[in-house]
Design an enzyme around this catalytic site. Sequence first.
Site, PDB file in Angstrom:
ATOM      1  N   ASN A 166     -12.898  -3.442   2.356  1.00 39.43           N
ATOM      2  CA  ASN A 166     -14.019  -2.107   2.636  1.00 39.43           C
ATOM      3  C   ASN A 166     -14.714  -2.092   1.356  1.00 39.43           C
ATOM      4  OD1 ASN A 166     -12.875  -0.746   4.700  1.00 39.43           O
ATOM      5  ND2 ASN A 166     -11.057   0.220   3.402  1.00 39.43           N
ATOM      6  N   HIS A 170     -10.314  -5.505  -3.435  1.00 40.58           N
ATOM      7  CA  HIS A 170      -8.984  -5.639  -2.917  1.00 40.58           C
ATOM      8  C   HIS A 170      -9.123  -5.912  -1.636  1.00 40.58           C
ATOM      9  CE1 HIS A 170      -9.977  -1.405  -2.518  1.00 40.58           C
ATOM     10  NE2 HIS A 170      -9.410  -1.017  -1.435  1.00 40.58           N
ATOM     11  N   HIS A 207      -6.904  -5.865   2.184  1.00 43.62           N
ATOM     12  CA  HIS A 207      -5.779  -5.105   2.929  1.00 43.62           C
ATOM     13  C   HIS A 207      -5.378  -6.389   4.012  1.00 43.62           C
ATOM     14  CE1 HIS A 207      -6.843  -0.740   2.027  1.00 43.62           C
ATOM     15  NE2 HIS A 207      -7.876  -1.468   1.841  1.00 43.62           N
ATOM     16  N   ASP A 254       0.960  -1.336   0.052  1.00 42.70           N
ATOM     17  CA  ASP A 254       0.148   0.096   0.101  1.00 42.70           C
ATOM     18  C   ASP A 254       0.833   1.431   0.122  1.00 42.70           C
ATOM     19  OD1 ASP A 254      -3.190   0.592   0.812  1.00 42.70           O
ATOM     20  OD2 ASP A 254      -1.689   2.296   1.192  1.00 42.70           O
ATOM     21  N   ILE A 255       0.574   2.218  -0.845  1.00 41.83           N
ATOM     22  CA  ILE A 255       1.306   3.439  -0.999  1.00 41.83           C
ATOM     23  C   ILE A 255       1.060   4.363   0.387  1.00 41.83           C
ATOM     24  CG2 ILE A 255      -0.385   5.084  -1.811  1.00 41.83           C
ATOM     25  CD1 ILE A 255       1.677   5.677  -4.136  1.00 41.83           C
ATOM     26  N   GLU A 301     -12.346   3.172  -1.546  1.00 43.01           N
ATOM     27  CA  GLU A 301     -11.929   4.303  -2.417  1.00 43.01           C
ATOM     28  C   GLU A 301     -11.802   3.856  -3.676  1.00 43.01           C
ATOM     29  OE1 GLU A 301      -9.328   7.033  -0.496  1.00 43.01           O
ATOM     30  OE2 GLU A 301     -11.046   7.913   0.502  1.00 43.01           O
ATOM     31  N   VAL A 302     -10.976   2.655  -3.844  1.00 45.45           N
ATOM     32  CA  VAL A 302     -10.519   2.205  -5.169  1.00 45.45           C
ATOM     33  C   VAL A 302     -11.770   1.162  -5.659  1.00 45.45           C
ATOM     34  CG1 VAL A 302      -8.753   1.172  -6.595  1.00 45.45           C
ATOM     35  CG2 VAL A 302      -8.200   2.757  -5.017  1.00 45.45           C
TER      36      VAL A 302
HETATM   37  P1  AMP Z   1      -9.888   1.194   0.141  1.00 44.44           P
HETATM   38  O1  AMP Z   1     -10.279   2.606   0.879  1.00 44.44           O
HETATM   39  O2  AMP Z   1     -10.155   0.143   0.745  1.00 44.44           O
HETATM   40  O3  AMP Z   1     -10.417   1.562  -1.324  1.00 44.44           O
HETATM   41  O4  AMP Z   1      -8.168   1.452  -0.013  1.00 44.44           O
HETATM   42  C1  AMP Z   1      -7.488   1.719  -1.100  1.00 44.44           C
HETATM   43  C2  AMP Z   1      -6.293   1.766  -0.801  1.00 44.44           C
HETATM   44  O5  AMP Z   1      -5.376   1.848  -1.823  1.00 44.44           O
HETATM   45  C3  AMP Z   1      -5.596   2.853   0.221  1.00 44.44           C
HETATM   46  O6  AMP Z   1      -5.006   2.321   1.553  1.00 44.44           O
HETATM   47  C4  AMP Z   1      -4.562   3.549  -0.613  1.00 44.44           C
HETATM   48  O7  AMP Z   1      -3.323   3.970   0.495  1.00 44.44           O
HETATM   49  C5  AMP Z   1      -4.227   2.585  -1.624  1.00 44.44           C
HETATM   50  N1  AMP Z   1      -3.624   2.985  -2.739  1.00 44.44           N
HETATM   51  C6  AMP Z   1      -4.091   3.966  -3.558  1.00 44.44           C
HETATM   52  N2  AMP Z   1      -3.366   4.112  -4.572  1.00 44.44           N
HETATM   53  C7  AMP Z   1      -2.371   3.306  -4.536  1.00 44.44           C
HETATM   54  C8  AMP Z   1      -1.123   3.010  -5.424  1.00 44.44           C
HETATM   55  N3  AMP Z   1      -0.981   3.482  -6.563  1.00 44.44           N
HETATM   56  N4  AMP Z   1      -0.290   2.114  -5.088  1.00 44.44           N
HETATM   57  C9  AMP Z   1      -0.605   1.548  -3.840  1.00 44.44           C
HETATM   58  N5  AMP Z   1      -1.657   1.821  -2.940  1.00 44.44           N
HETATM   59  C10 AMP Z   1      -2.348   2.613  -3.450  1.00 44.44           C
END
Ligand code: AMP
Length: 124
Positions: A97, A110, A112, A39-40, A105-106
Amino acid sequence: MPIDATEPYHADNIFAKILRGEIPSSKVYEDEWAYAFEDINPQAEIHTLVIPKGEYVSWDDFSTSASAEEIAGFVRAVGKVARDKGLVEPGYRLLANVGAHGGQEVPHFHVHIFGGQSLGRMIA
Ligand code: AMP
């Protein structure tokens, strides 16, 4: 901004771009079914993401529409990544999530993996 987990999949999301190699990621593991990367913006000593190679918006989409093979392959990959990081003996946490209340958010499903420290209570 949290996503609406009922929206259709859009291949322009950031994890789809990572899967296609269009943007860089810190790769941890890859097989036929899954891709794992750091995770970034880590929220724990160890914070790794595991995503299916198939196009699924969320846990809801994945659990409804993925094949039994995809689900098994993905679940095994999550377990393998955690095991290979030495997290089984000390313990770890998985989190998926979903949608607005989940804070997703993505819009590419996924999981974690958090570990490397005591993680406290389930919800802060
Ligand atoms: P979520 O809130 O469950 O959708 O988590 C999205 C996660 O993606 C967050 O923890 C971000 O820090 C992570 N994230 C977003 N962009 C990137 C990226 N380019 N590389 C790695 N992790 C990312």
